[in-house]
Scaffold this active site. Structure first.
Site, PDB file in Angstrom:
ATOM      1  N   LYS A   1      88.477  53.050 -38.095  1.00 37.36           N
ATOM      2  CA  LYS A   1      87.143  53.119 -37.508  1.00 37.36           C
ATOM      3  C   LYS A   1      86.644  54.548 -37.624  1.00 37.36           C
ATOM      4  CE  LYS A   1      85.078  52.539 -32.889  1.00 37.36           C
ATOM      5  NZ  LYS A   1      85.299  52.021 -31.523  1.00 37.36           N
TER       6      LYS A   1
ATOM      7  N   LYS B   1      85.676  49.651 -39.518  1.00 37.44           N
ATOM      8  CA  LYS B   1      84.632  49.556 -38.501  1.00 37.44           C
ATOM      9  C   LYS B   1      83.842  50.851 -38.438  1.00 37.44           C
ATOM     10  CE  LYS B   1      83.911  49.055 -33.505  1.00 37.44           C
ATOM     11  NZ  LYS B   1      84.526  48.829 -32.193  1.00 37.44           N
TER      12      LYS B   1
ATOM     13  N   ASP C   1      91.039  50.016 -29.348  1.00 37.75           N
ATOM     14  CA  ASP C   1      90.466  51.074 -30.177  1.00 37.75           C
ATOM     15  C   ASP C   1      91.041  52.408 -29.714  1.00 37.75           C
ATOM     16  OD1 ASP C   1      88.905  48.834 -30.718  1.00 37.75           O
ATOM     17  OD2 ASP C   1      87.114  50.026 -31.126  1.00 37.75           O
TER      18      ASP C   1
END
Lengths: 304, 320
Positions: free
Chosen positions: B220, B256, B156
């Protein structure tokens, strides 16, 4: 001319009806279900619409009560006493309103209703005094065969569901709610099904008495519908069945056994005005006993 | 369609040829109707999901959780506990699905990997000087390589919001490409935009396209470290972007939302958004995740409620 003015004055004013709402988490929500039911006086005349709570309202009330428990049980007993006394002060200020509501609800004369309200306010004061004294009565130092301190102290049980008495809508209600919160529990109160208005008005007093939101949550509606999910709820620690009839009380007690809730069975009460004793407080207390690891103190003031 | 898609994909490669073409493309994206977007997100949030549909949604949501601990105080013990919880979220009911992944800092990847070994639960690691992203590219890439070599299945990364807000899109693009390269073939790359710091919906749409053009496997919303995290509206916007991107290029990108999703009700609202916007293809933990920690306990309590008919309480789920 003067007669005409008088007439218009009399007809100009529209009646302002009160919208009775639940008291949950320090706020006044309507029922999540959007339902209401008609509340009548003892002769069957319409008084107001009260919220008809659903099991989701019960669930929300448990969340609020659990959230409030840490702060309320952690407050000093002295502070709790002050707040309870403050509630009594606020009730006194609204005495006329409660006299009217109790008279309507229970079909009493004004003087008899006033006697009930006075007794209820006095009951708050009585429990306010007990908050910092109950520990001396039911706790204390235990004599042990060793150079240690051994102390027992009463601790609140947690979140308590209270099924308020059906007949005594105000004095009975306060007689079961005050002992629960005096010792540091938080409460979800299921108001009398037939006459919930004094209980719903109590929420307005609690909201203005420094009582943290969520310590007392008031729900109105069908007693069985609200009490059943509360009795089965895994995050409720105890239940007072004062207002449940025989059949319902048995059902609730069975549901409550699942997570070993403390259960206070309904007991016949002839006169709610009689001095209650401390049984209702001790019913929702647990005794914590600790051994103090320090032995007797030496001359220096320390045993180390 | 395939020829059209590849032609479009080819057209999109031209977009990233230079700073000015990239800027022209991103600023040429249609503006976002903020009121309409929020209204649409709110109206989709009113759907009533009950009984068997709710049971399905809860299990799906549990399987989509990236169980996250990103604290300075993380210990190996806490990461192991988190790993155990990810594998068996509800130890009293082994029919509960495992979560998708655990998400930790790079230095905890090895510990987490060990904790979830053999379970199918993935290990995600934040990297690139998370959460601020304020470090030199070399440092960020070293951070990524550390995580990947320790065994992270997913990385991430945070974008350089400073460069993005300054209009230096090519710098952001190049960084994502470099990180993607450092991830190699073993790790999937999630690109965090920190939507709360991008100020406008238009910027979120631009960032989504920028991330996808640069090769993100997932986009995300946020780090969970700022005031505004995932909201239904910004997630809806990103879902529209991945839907349109697939229509144009044939490449599917995951989404996400992270931070601020705490209740089952919220999670189900997001699943409705996914189904109604991107479609069923995204209703799988390969393409949609929740970055959350406290959400899982609420999902488990709701699951217990459905199974037993009684309301459950926090005493019956693990404390983390």
């Amino acid at each position: 001319m003067s007669e005409k003015t008088e007439k218009t004055e009399r007809f100009d004013r529209l009646s302002v009806f009160k919208t009775y709402k639940l008291y949950v988490g320090g706020k006044f929500p309507r029922s999540e279900s959007g339902r209401v039911y008609e509340v009548t006086d003892s002769k069957g005349n319409w008084l107001a619409n009260a919220p008809l709570s659903s099991r989701k309202d019960a669930r929300d009330a448990v969340v609020a009560a659990r959230k409030a428990f840490g702060g309320w049980s952690g407050a000093t007993a002295y502070n709790r006493g002050q707040i309870l006394y403050r509630i009594a002060e606020m009730l006194e200020g609204r005495r006329e309103q409660y006299v009217r509501e109790v008279a309507d609800a229970e079909g009493l004369s004004k003087s008899k209703a006033a006697a009930q309200v006075d007794a209820a306010i006095d009951r708050w004061v009585w429990y306010a005094g007990w908050t910092d004294k109950i520990a001396q009565v039911v706790g204390g130092g235990n004599p042990v065969a060793g150079p240690y301190f051994n102390l027992s102290s009463p601790e609140p049980t947690g979140v308590v569901a209270v099924v308020a008495p059906q007949d005594s809508s105000f004095l009975g209600l306060i007689s079961v709610v005050a002992p629960v919160i005096a010792t540091g529990n938080t409460a979800i109160v299921v108001a009398s099904e037939k006459s919930p208005l004094p209980a719903l008005s109590l929420g307005e007093v609690l909201a203005t008495s420094d009582l943290p939101g969520g310590v007392v949550n008031v729900l109105s509606g069908r007693t069985a519908e609200i009490a059943t999910p509360l009795a089965a709820h895994q995050d409720v620690n105890a239940i007072d069945l004062a207002g449940a009839d025989e059949v319902l009380a048995k059902e609730l007690e069975i549901a409550a056994a699942d997570n070993l809730k403390r259960v206070l069975r309904p007991q016949p009460v002839d006169d709610w005005a009689a001095t209650p004793g401390i049984d209702r407080m001790t019913a929702f207390l647990e005794t914590k006993t600790v051994w103090h690891p320090t032995g007797s103190l030496g001359a220096s003031g320390s045993s180390y | 369609m395939p020829t059209n898609a590849s032609a479009a994909a080819h057209a999109l490669t031209d977009v990233t040829a230079s700073d000015s073409t990239l800027r022209r493309f991103l600023h040429g994206l249609p503006g976002v109707d903020a009121v309409g977007l929020e209204g649409r997100a709110a109206s989709l949030g009113t759907r009533s999901i009950k009984t068997t549909a709710k049971a399905y949604a809860i299990d799906l949501a549990i399987s989509m959780v990236d169980l996250t601990t990103l604290e300075g105080a993380d210990t190996p013990g806490k990461v192991r506990a988190l790993g155990a919880k990810a594998v068996h979220p509800d130890p009293t009911d082994r029919t509960t699905p495992a979560t998708a992944a655990v998400c930790v800092y790079p230095d905890m990847v090895a510990t987490a990997k060990e904790a979830v070994a053999g379970s199918g639960v993935k290990v995600a690691s934040v990297a690139t000087a998370f959460p601020a992203g304020r470090a030199a590219l070399g440092v960020k890439l070293a951070d990524v390589r550390d995580a990947v070599s320790a065994g992270a299945d997913e990385v991430d990364m945070v974008i350089d919001r400073g460069a993005f807000l300054a209009g230096n899109y090519m710098k952001v693009y190049d960084e994502i490409v470099a990180v993607k390269e450092a991830c190699g073939t073993s790790a999937r790359l999630k690109v965090i935009f920190e939507t709360g710091e991008l100020s406008t919906y238009d910027n979120i749409r631009r960032a989504s396209w920028l991330g996808m053009l640069a090769g993100a496997d997932f986009i995300k919303t946020s780090t969970g470290k700022v005031a505004v995290n995932a909201t239904p509206a910004n997630t809806l916007l990103m879902l529209e972007a991945v839907r349109d991107f697939r229509a144009q290029t044939g490449i599917q990108v995951g989404v996400k939302p992270a931070g601020g999703i705490r209740t089952t009700k919220d999670a189900i609202k997001f699943l409705v958004l996914v189904n109604e916007t991107a479609g069923e293809d995204w209703l799988d933990n390969h393409w949609f995740r929740f970055g959350a920690s406290s959400l899982l306990n609420d999902l488990l309590m709701q699951r217990q409620k459905l199974a037993t008919g009684r309301y459950s309480g926090p005493d019956y789920v693990t404390v983390d």
